[in-house]
Enzyme design. Sequence first.
Site, mmCIF file in Angstrom:
data_model
loop_
_atom_site.group_PDB
_atom_site.id
_atom_site.type_symbol
_atom_site.label_atom_id
_atom_site.label_comp_id
_atom_site.label_asym_id
_atom_site.label_seq_id
_atom_site.Cartn_x
_atom_site.Cartn_y
_atom_site.Cartn_z
ATOM 1 N N HIS A 38 10.057 14.856 10.502
ATOM 2 C CA HIS A 38 11.289 14.972 9.706
ATOM 3 C C HIS A 38 11.053 14.911 8.204
ATOM 4 O O HIS A 38 11.803 15.520 7.445
ATOM 5 C CB HIS A 38 12.268 13.858 10.078
ATOM 6 C CG HIS A 38 12.878 14.035 11.429
ATOM 7 N ND1 HIS A 38 13.928 13.268 11.845
ATOM 8 C CD2 HIS A 38 12.592 14.865 12.450
ATOM 9 C CE1 HIS A 38 14.270 13.620 13.086
ATOM 10 N NE2 HIS A 38 13.455 14.590 13.472
ATOM 11 N N GLU A 83 0.834 -1.196 0.000
ATOM 12 C CA GLU A 83 0.000 0.000 0.000
ATOM 13 C C GLU A 83 0.879 1.261 0.000
ATOM 14 O O GLU A 83 0.595 2.229 -0.708
ATOM 15 C CB GLU A 83 -0.932 -0.028 1.205
ATOM 16 C CG GLU A 83 -1.935 -1.176 1.166
ATOM 17 C CD GLU A 83 -1.366 -2.558 1.516
ATOM 18 O OE1 GLU A 83 -2.018 -3.550 1.157
ATOM 19 O OE2 GLU A 83 -0.284 -2.651 2.133
#
Length: 157
Positions: A103, A76
């Site tokens: 991040h 996925e």
Amino acid sequence: MRVHIATDHAGLELSAHLIQHLTGLGYEMVDHGPQSFDPQDDYPGFCIKAAQAVVVDQQSGVDALGIVLGGSGNGEQMAANKVRGVRAALAWNLDTAKLAREHNDANVVAVGGRQHSREEATAIIEAFLAEPFSGDERHVRRISKIAHFETSGEVLD
């Protein structure tokens, strides 16, 4: 925030739970399928459509993220990452979920529905949705290099 969600048969129960739970928390949930259980269904179409919708929304100024679910979350994530502008991260605990946003400014999270309890998966996804991107220069620089490659094919050092 608008949240686009997609799965296959392996994540269908978790998807239904998340749609109800996250709606209750105030998220605007958009379900990209499937609508019924089919053990032979294929995740790429569902996940790609959800990922495309995230990009369209974000480019239009809509605050949006995505969730793609499956047995492991791996395929996925791979499917979602084929959509230009998507940064899909496979999250398997709270830290990876938060760091994907903080991040990497990930805009889609992939979670394996067969890898976690309903409670664990819900906590991982809630952490992803709640965590803001830090905006730190080093992270912006790195994401820009990924985007540059995505559009040009040129690798920057």
